[in-house]
Design a protein around this motif. Structure first.
Motif, PDB file in Angstrom:
ATOM      1  N   THR A  28      -6.384  33.387 -43.996  1.00  0.00           N
ATOM      2  CA  THR A  28      -7.846  33.447 -43.914  1.00  0.00           C
ATOM      3  C   THR A  28      -8.319  33.205 -42.485  1.00  0.00           C
ATOM      4  OG1 THR A  28      -8.089  32.704 -46.210  1.00  0.00           O
ATOM      5  CG2 THR A  28      -9.984  32.419 -44.760  1.00  0.00           C
ATOM      6  N   LEU A  29      -7.759  32.213 -41.824  1.00  0.00           N
ATOM      7  CA  LEU A  29      -8.147  31.925 -40.441  1.00  0.00           C
ATOM      8  C   LEU A  29      -7.876  33.128 -39.544  1.00  0.00           C
ATOM      9  CD1 LEU A  29      -6.765  28.268 -40.172  1.00  0.00           C
ATOM     10  CD2 LEU A  29      -9.134  28.980 -40.596  1.00  0.00           C
ATOM     11  N   PHE A  30      -6.716  33.749 -39.731  1.00  0.00           N
ATOM     12  CA  PHE A  30      -6.394  34.945 -38.961  1.00  0.00           C
ATOM     13  C   PHE A  30      -7.412  36.052 -39.210  1.00  0.00           C
ATOM     14  CE2 PHE A  30      -4.318  39.132 -38.898  1.00  0.00           C
ATOM     15  CZ  PHE A  30      -3.990  39.216 -37.551  1.00  0.00           C
ATOM     16  N   ALA A  31      -7.732  36.273 -40.490  1.00  0.00           N
ATOM     17  CA  ALA A  31      -8.687  37.336 -40.822  1.00  0.00           C
ATOM     18  C   ALA A  31     -10.075  37.054 -40.272  1.00  0.00           C
ATOM     19  CB  ALA A  31      -8.754  37.521 -42.338  1.00  0.00           C
ATOM     20  N   CYS A  32     -10.380  35.763 -40.050  1.00  0.00           N
ATOM     21  CA  CYS A  32     -11.678  35.385 -39.482  1.00  0.00           C
ATOM     22  C   CYS A  32     -11.660  35.319 -37.960  1.00  0.00           C
ATOM     23  CB  CYS A  32     -12.131  34.043 -40.055  1.00  0.00           C
ATOM     24  SG  CYS A  32     -12.561  34.090 -41.808  1.00  0.00           S
ATOM     25  N   GLY A  33     -10.530  35.653 -37.346  1.00  0.00           N
ATOM     26  CA  GLY A  33     -10.464  35.741 -35.899  1.00  0.00           C
ATOM     27  C   GLY A  33     -10.319  34.425 -35.182  1.00  0.00           C
ATOM     28  N   VAL A  34      -9.766  33.398 -35.866  1.00  0.00           N
ATOM     29  CA  VAL A  34      -9.527  32.128 -35.199  1.00  0.00           C
ATOM     30  C   VAL A  34      -8.032  31.818 -35.226  1.00  0.00           C
ATOM     31  CG1 VAL A  34     -11.815  31.288 -35.864  1.00  0.00           C
ATOM     32  CG2 VAL A  34      -9.832  30.671 -37.248  1.00  0.00           C
ATOM     33  N   HIS A  35      -7.626  30.915 -34.357  1.00  0.00           N
ATOM     34  CA  HIS A  35      -6.228  30.506 -34.296  1.00  0.00           C
ATOM     35  C   HIS A  35      -6.033  29.303 -35.206  1.00  0.00           C
ATOM     36  CE1 HIS A  35      -2.247  29.792 -32.451  1.00  0.00           C
ATOM     37  NE2 HIS A  35      -2.553  28.503 -32.561  1.00  0.00           N
ATOM     38  N   GLY A  36      -5.120  29.403 -36.164  1.00  0.00           N
ATOM     39  CA  GLY A  36      -4.868  28.322 -37.093  1.00  0.00           C
ATOM     40  C   GLY A  36      -3.734  27.421 -36.642  1.00  0.00           C
ATOM     41  N   THR A  37      -3.974  26.109 -36.671  1.00  0.00           N
ATOM     42  CA  THR A  37      -2.921  25.130 -36.445  1.00  0.00           C
ATOM     43  C   THR A  37      -2.755  24.318 -37.729  1.00  0.00           C
ATOM     44  OG1 THR A  37      -4.475  23.507 -35.538  1.00  0.00           O
ATOM     45  CG2 THR A  37      -3.404  25.001 -33.983  1.00  0.00           C
ATOM     46  N   THR A  38      -1.623  23.616 -37.862  1.00  0.00           N
ATOM     47  CA  THR A  38      -1.320  23.002 -39.148  1.00  0.00           C
ATOM     48  C   THR A  38      -0.801  21.576 -39.024  1.00  0.00           C
ATOM     49  OG1 THR A  38       0.978  23.795 -39.185  1.00  0.00           O
ATOM     50  CG2 THR A  38      -0.683  25.253 -40.110  1.00  0.00           C
ATOM     51  N   ALA A  39      -1.102  20.794 -40.054  1.00  0.00           N
ATOM     52  CA  ALA A  39      -0.443  19.520 -40.318  1.00  0.00           C
ATOM     53  C   ALA A  39      -0.018  19.581 -41.777  1.00  0.00           C
ATOM     54  CB  ALA A  39      -1.379  18.354 -40.068  1.00  0.00           C
ATOM     55  N   ILE A  40       1.284  19.733 -42.016  1.00  0.00           N
ATOM     56  CA  ILE A  40       1.804  19.900 -43.366  1.00  0.00           C
ATOM     57  C   ILE A  40       1.887  18.536 -44.040  1.00  0.00           C
ATOM     58  CG2 ILE A  40       3.662  20.826 -44.781  1.00  0.00           C
ATOM     59  CD1 ILE A  40       2.356  22.939 -43.072  1.00  0.00           C
ATOM     60  N   GLN A  65       1.396  15.085 -36.488  1.00  0.00           N
ATOM     61  CA  GLN A  65       1.054  16.509 -36.363  1.00  0.00           C
ATOM     62  C   GLN A  65      -0.398  16.675 -35.941  1.00  0.00           C
ATOM     63  OE1 GLN A  65       2.791  19.201 -39.663  1.00  0.00           O
ATOM     64  NE2 GLN A  65       2.940  17.136 -40.528  1.00  0.00           N
ATOM     65  N   ILE A  66      -1.291  15.940 -36.581  1.00  0.00           N
ATOM     66  CA  ILE A  66      -2.713  16.034 -36.261  1.00  0.00           C
ATOM     67  C   ILE A  66      -2.958  15.659 -34.800  1.00  0.00           C
ATOM     68  CG2 ILE A  66      -4.998  15.052 -36.740  1.00  0.00           C
ATOM     69  CD1 ILE A  66      -3.996  14.592 -39.650  1.00  0.00           C
ATOM     70  N   GLU A  67      -2.454  14.510 -34.403  1.00  0.00           N
ATOM     71  CA  GLU A  67      -2.716  14.017 -33.056  1.00  0.00           C
ATOM     72  C   GLU A  67      -2.103  14.918 -31.996  1.00  0.00           C
ATOM     73  OE1 GLU A  67      -1.423   9.955 -32.949  1.00  0.00           O
ATOM     74  OE2 GLU A  67      -2.487   9.474 -34.817  1.00  0.00           O
ATOM     75  N   VAL A  69      -1.377  18.164 -32.116  1.00  0.00           N
ATOM     76  CA  VAL A  69      -2.084  19.438 -32.014  1.00  0.00           C
ATOM     77  C   VAL A  69      -3.409  19.265 -31.263  1.00  0.00           C
ATOM     78  CG1 VAL A  69      -3.384  21.136 -33.357  1.00  0.00           C
ATOM     79  CG2 VAL A  69      -1.037  20.583 -33.991  1.00  0.00           C
ATOM     80  N   VAL A  70      -4.203  18.288 -31.678  1.00  0.00           N
ATOM     81  CA  VAL A  70      -5.544  18.155 -31.106  1.00  0.00           C
ATOM     82  C   VAL A  70      -5.483  17.749 -29.641  1.00  0.00           C
ATOM     83  CG1 VAL A  70      -7.761  16.970 -31.283  1.00  0.00           C
ATOM     84  CG2 VAL A  70      -6.536  17.630 -33.363  1.00  0.00           C
ATOM     85  N   GLU A  71      -4.545  16.857 -29.294  1.00  0.00           N
ATOM     86  CA  GLU A  71      -4.492  16.361 -27.922  1.00  0.00           C
ATOM     87  C   GLU A  71      -4.090  17.435 -26.915  1.00  0.00           C
ATOM     88  OE1 GLU A  71      -1.872  13.079 -28.388  1.00  0.00           O
ATOM     89  OE2 GLU A  71      -3.416  11.761 -29.258  1.00  0.00           O
ATOM     90  N   ASP A  72      -3.335  18.443 -27.354  1.00  0.00           N
ATOM     91  CA  ASP A  72      -2.924  19.507 -26.436  1.00  0.00           C
ATOM     92  C   ASP A  72      -3.724  20.787 -26.636  1.00  0.00           C
ATOM     93  OD1 ASP A  72      -1.302  21.094 -24.605  1.00  0.00           O
ATOM     94  OD2 ASP A  72      -0.404  21.955 -26.407  1.00  0.00           O
ATOM     95  N   ILE A  73      -3.720  21.295 -27.844  1.00  0.00           N
ATOM     96  CA  ILE A  73      -4.314  22.612 -28.120  1.00  0.00           C
ATOM     97  C   ILE A  73      -5.816  22.518 -28.317  1.00  0.00           C
ATOM     98  CG2 ILE A  73      -4.317  24.531 -29.783  1.00  0.00           C
ATOM     99  CD1 ILE A  73      -1.332  23.940 -30.230  1.00  0.00           C
ATOM    100  N   GLY A  74      -6.271  21.408 -28.899  1.00  0.00           N
ATOM    101  CA  GLY A  74      -7.685  21.269 -29.198  1.00  0.00           C
ATOM    102  C   GLY A  74      -8.063  22.046 -30.445  1.00  0.00           C
ATOM    103  N   VAL A  75      -9.074  21.582 -31.153  1.00  0.00           N
ATOM    104  CA  VAL A  75      -9.591  22.314 -32.308  1.00  0.00           C
ATOM    105  C   VAL A  75     -11.107  22.245 -32.297  1.00  0.00           C
ATOM    106  CG1 VAL A  75      -7.539  21.959 -33.744  1.00  0.00           C
ATOM    107  CG2 VAL A  75      -9.412  20.306 -33.849  1.00  0.00           C
ATOM    108  N   GLN A  76     -11.728  23.272 -32.874  1.00  0.00           N
ATOM    109  CA  GLN A  76     -13.189  23.307 -32.991  1.00  0.00           C
ATOM    110  C   GLN A  76     -13.665  22.981 -34.405  1.00  0.00           C
ATOM    111  OE1 GLN A  76     -11.572  25.751 -30.779  1.00  0.00           O
ATOM    112  NE2 GLN A  76     -12.184  24.086 -29.418  1.00  0.00           N
ATOM    113  N   ALA A  77     -12.728  22.897 -35.353  1.00  0.00           N
ATOM    114  CA  ALA A  77     -13.031  22.466 -36.717  1.00  0.00           C
ATOM    115  C   ALA A  77     -11.713  22.109 -37.381  1.00  0.00           C
ATOM    116  CB  ALA A  77     -13.750  23.552 -37.522  1.00  0.00           C
TER     117      ALA A  77
END
Length: 277
Positions: A28-40, A65-67, A69-77
């Motif tokens: 879904t994220l791909f289809a909406c044009g955003v980059h998806g990151t994950t914490a399993i 995983q959360i920390e 990803v956010v500390e390097d890549i950043g997220v907007q939501a």
């Protein structure tokens, strides 16, 4: 090189059948044009007939995983899905505070409280339900329960649109900024009406009810599309309108898979592959 797209973090479990969970979120994220990151949070053993096993990821690994990803890549939501245990939920809450995810931070936080199976059976123990209410709901920008999850979270069985308003008030009292009571399981209603509430104003979002049994991953798809819109800067009502339209189209394009319930499909957003000439 092109500009880096908005990023959305999904904190959820893996579905080996590819219909829901992290897999549904990422497509879904791909289809909406955003980059998806994950914490399993968990690995499930499942197919179209159901879940036959779950292996929970250690809480400290989920938080890391959360920390990371956010500390390097950043997220907007960011959004959640299946969180499995009270210990995982507590670790997610602490990690989100650390990286400013949530209503008191800089990053919008959509909590999809995956607490019931597609048959309405509880998926979380009582202590995990308490953790959802006490740890995550007060941090949420938006919560998106279906009616089975509303019943487990509030004790309210919704049988009408008026009762959906009572449920929205009860959910909002648990602390989220916005609540979205999804009406897909109100089968006696000829429309599928979702109800958005901010503590003062109700907004009804109707759509046609689509006659299909293939609805696996619908909640994940809606929460992910809403998160994508928030990451692109839309406010909550506009993002929810987008998510409602997106999941309605995805249900309309659902397909059979295996011998059981097939998934909703965001693939309608993508052009078909044409052979080169």
């Amino acid at each position: 090189m092109t500009e880096t797209p908005p990023r959305v973090l999904t904190i959820a479990g893996s579905d080996s059948g590819g219909g829901a969970g992290i897999q549904a979120d990422l497509r879904t994220l791909f289809a909406c044009g955003v980059h998806g990151t994950t914490a399993i949070t968990a690995v499930t053993v499942q197919n179209s007939l159901g879940v036959s096993g779950v292996s929970v990821i250690p809480p400290d690994v989920v938080a890391a995983q959360i920390e990371t990803v956010v500390e390097d890549i950043g997220v907007q939501a960011a959004k959640t899905g299946m969180l499995a245990t009270a210990e995982v939920i507590a670790a997610v809450a602490k990690a989100c505070d650390k990286v400013h995810i949530g209503r008191d931070g800089d990053i919008p936080f959509v909590v999809d409280p995956v607490a019931a199976s597609m048959h309405g059976n509880p998926l979380l123990r009582d202590d995990a339900m308490d953790a959802l209410r006490g740890e995550l709901f007060p941090r949420a920008t938006l919560v998106t329960p279906n009616l089975d999850e509303v019943r487990l979270l509030t004790g309210i069985t919704v049988r009408s649109r008026d009762e959906a308003r009572d449920a929205a008030r009860a959910l909002h009292a648990l602390g989220p900024q916005w609540t979205l009571v999804k009406g897909g399981h109100l089968y006696d209603d000829p429309e599928c009406v979702d109800l958005l509430y901010d503590g003062e104003t109700f907004l009804e979002l109707p759509a046609a009810r689509i006659d299909t049994r293939h609805t696996h991953g619908g909640g994940d798809t809606m929460a992910s599309s809403i998160s994508s819109a928030l990451a692109r800067g839309l406010d909550v009502p506009a993002a929810v309108r987008f998510g409602k339209a997106f999941v309605t189209r995805s249900v309309a394009h659902s397909y059979p898979l295996g011998s059981g319930v097939g998934p909703v499909s965001p693939l309608w957003r993508l052009p078909p592959i044409e052979p080169e000439r």
